[in-house]
Scaffold this motif. Structure first.
Motif, PDB file in Angstrom:
ATOM      1  N   ALA A  28       0.848  -1.226  -0.105  1.00  6.46           N
ATOM      2  CA  ALA A  28       0.031  -0.180  -0.124  1.00  6.46           C
ATOM      3  C   ALA A  28       0.863   1.301   0.112  1.00  6.46           C
ATOM      4  O   ALA A  28       0.667   2.264  -0.706  1.00  6.46           O
ATOM      5  CB  ALA A  28      -1.043   0.044   1.207  1.00  6.46           C
ATOM      6  N   SER A  29       1.995   1.337   0.770  1.00  8.77           N
ATOM      7  CA  SER A  29       2.900   2.390   0.706  1.00  8.77           C
ATOM      8  C   SER A  29       3.437   2.518  -0.606  1.00  8.77           C
ATOM      9  O   SER A  29       3.571   3.864  -1.131  1.00  8.77           O
ATOM     10  CB  SER A  29       3.975   2.091   1.642  1.00  8.77           C
ATOM     11  OG  SER A  29       3.561   1.994   3.077  1.00  8.77           O
ATOM     12  N   GLY A  51       0.170  18.559   2.121  1.00 11.35           N
ATOM     13  CA  GLY A  51      -0.664  17.409   3.043  1.00 11.35           C
ATOM     14  C   GLY A  51      -0.323  16.116   2.444  1.00 11.35           C
ATOM     15  O   GLY A  51      -0.429  15.012   3.064  1.00 11.35           O
ATOM     16  N   GLN A  52      -0.413  15.899   1.035  1.00 12.65           N
ATOM     17  CA  GLN A  52      -0.182  14.568   0.393  1.00 12.65           C
ATOM     18  C   GLN A  52       1.252  14.049   0.348  1.00 12.65           C
ATOM     19  O   GLN A  52       1.351  12.745   0.535  1.00 12.65           O
ATOM     20  CB  GLN A  52      -0.716  14.604  -1.131  1.00 12.65           C
ATOM     21  CG  GLN A  52      -2.474  14.918  -0.924  1.00 12.65           C
ATOM     22  CD  GLN A  52      -2.392  14.972  -2.532  1.00 12.65           C
ATOM     23  OE1 GLN A  52      -2.266  15.967  -3.261  1.00 12.65           O
ATOM     24  NE2 GLN A  52      -3.695  14.015  -3.166  1.00 12.65           N
ATOM     25  N   VAL A  53       2.149  15.112   0.568  1.00 14.82           N
ATOM     26  CA  VAL A  53       3.602  14.655   0.315  1.00 14.82           C
ATOM     27  C   VAL A  53       4.201  14.499   1.648  1.00 14.82           C
ATOM     28  O   VAL A  53       4.712  13.337   1.834  1.00 14.82           O
ATOM     29  CB  VAL A  53       4.358  15.583  -0.260  1.00 14.82           C
ATOM     30  CG1 VAL A  53       5.704  15.288  -0.404  1.00 14.82           C
ATOM     31  CG2 VAL A  53       3.977  15.919  -1.658  1.00 14.82           C
ATOM     32  N   LEU A  56       4.318  10.877   3.281  1.00 11.20           N
ATOM     33  CA  LEU A  56       4.900   9.803   2.494  1.00 11.20           C
ATOM     34  C   LEU A  56       6.510   9.203   3.058  1.00 11.20           C
ATOM     35  O   LEU A  56       6.912   8.285   2.765  1.00 11.20           O
ATOM     36  CB  LEU A  56       5.242  10.454   1.277  1.00 11.20           C
ATOM     37  CG  LEU A  56       4.013  10.615   0.315  1.00 11.20           C
ATOM     38  CD1 LEU A  56       4.245  10.993  -1.245  1.00 11.20           C
ATOM     39  CD2 LEU A  56       3.127   9.022   0.148  1.00 11.20           C
ATOM     40  N   GLY A  57       6.819  10.195   3.954  1.00 12.20           N
ATOM     41  CA  GLY A  57       8.178   9.692   4.582  1.00 12.20           C
ATOM     42  C   GLY A  57       7.850   8.354   5.533  1.00 12.20           C
ATOM     43  O   GLY A  57       8.706   7.569   5.509  1.00 12.20           O
ATOM     44  N   ASP A  58       6.715   8.395   6.230  1.00  4.57           N
ATOM     45  CA  ASP A  58       6.148   6.956   6.762  1.00  4.57           C
ATOM     46  C   ASP A  58       6.226   5.954   5.775  1.00  4.57           C
ATOM     47  O   ASP A  58       6.712   4.612   6.157  1.00  4.57           O
ATOM     48  CB  ASP A  58       4.851   7.259   7.613  1.00  4.57           C
ATOM     49  CG  ASP A  58       5.226   7.969   8.644  1.00  4.57           C
ATOM     50  OD1 ASP A  58       6.380   8.349   9.147  1.00  4.57           O
ATOM     51  OD2 ASP A  58       3.938   8.690   8.995  1.00  4.57           O
ATOM     52  N   ILE A  63       8.860   0.867   3.740  1.00  2.00           N
ATOM     53  CA  ILE A  63       9.282   0.061   2.438  1.00  2.00           C
ATOM     54  C   ILE A  63      10.947  -0.449   2.770  1.00  2.00           C
ATOM     55  O   ILE A  63      11.218  -1.400   2.887  1.00  2.00           O
ATOM     56  CB  ILE A  63       9.059   0.611   1.055  1.00  2.00           C
ATOM     57  CG1 ILE A  63       7.748   0.874   0.743  1.00  2.00           C
ATOM     58  CG2 ILE A  63       9.765   0.207   0.213  1.00  2.00           C
ATOM     59  CD1 ILE A  63       7.402   1.838  -0.303  1.00  2.00           C
ATOM     60  N   VAL A  64      11.548   0.598   3.192  1.00  2.46           N
ATOM     61  CA  VAL A  64      12.967   0.444   3.519  1.00  2.46           C
ATOM     62  C   VAL A  64      13.040  -0.696   4.637  1.00  2.46           C
ATOM     63  O   VAL A  64      13.925  -1.530   4.284  1.00  2.46           O
ATOM     64  CB  VAL A  64      13.598   1.799   3.672  1.00  2.46           C
ATOM     65  CG1 VAL A  64      15.068   1.393   4.346  1.00  2.46           C
ATOM     66  CG2 VAL A  64      13.707   2.690   2.712  1.00  2.46           C
TER      67      VAL A  64
END
Length: 104
Positions: A28-29, A51-53, A56-58, A63-64
């Motif tokens: 999902a990420s 607010g959408q960007v 994305l850090g999470d 993923i990493v």
């Protein structure tokens, strides 16, 4: 993990999904990252809001972390001690300075 050939964000998402093992939250990420990147690259200016960007850090961290957990310890150690970029530089330097039996 092999680098993807230059492609669209959607195609890069498919590539990374094919070469990694992600659980549902990781997938999902990756989907969210691909979608926002695609809108940012190809959408009208202003399509992607701050607010959408920011969240994305999470997604990136998730993923990493999942890729790291799914990678054998010896591969992780090798990547930390001898990263590909460093090895490419060493190979390039050795190639330019000459190989045994070559002048240069």
């Amino acid at each position: 993990m092999p680098d993807p050939p230059e492609r669209s964000p959607r195609a890069m998402g498919r590539h990374y999904r094919s070469v990694t093992t992600l659980n549902r939250s990781g997938e999902a990420s990756l989907d969210r990252l691909s979608a926002v990147l695609e809108r940012a690259r190809y959408g009208r200016p202003g399509t992607v809001q701050a607010g959408q960007v920011e969240p994305l850090g999470d997604d990136v961290r998730r993923i990493v972390e999942q890729v790291r957990e799914g990678t054998p310890w010896n591969v992780r150690a090798n990547a930390a001690l001898l990263p590909r970029s460093g090895m490419d530089g060493i190979r390039s330097m050795l190639g330019r300075r000459g190989r045994p039996g070559r002048r240069g």
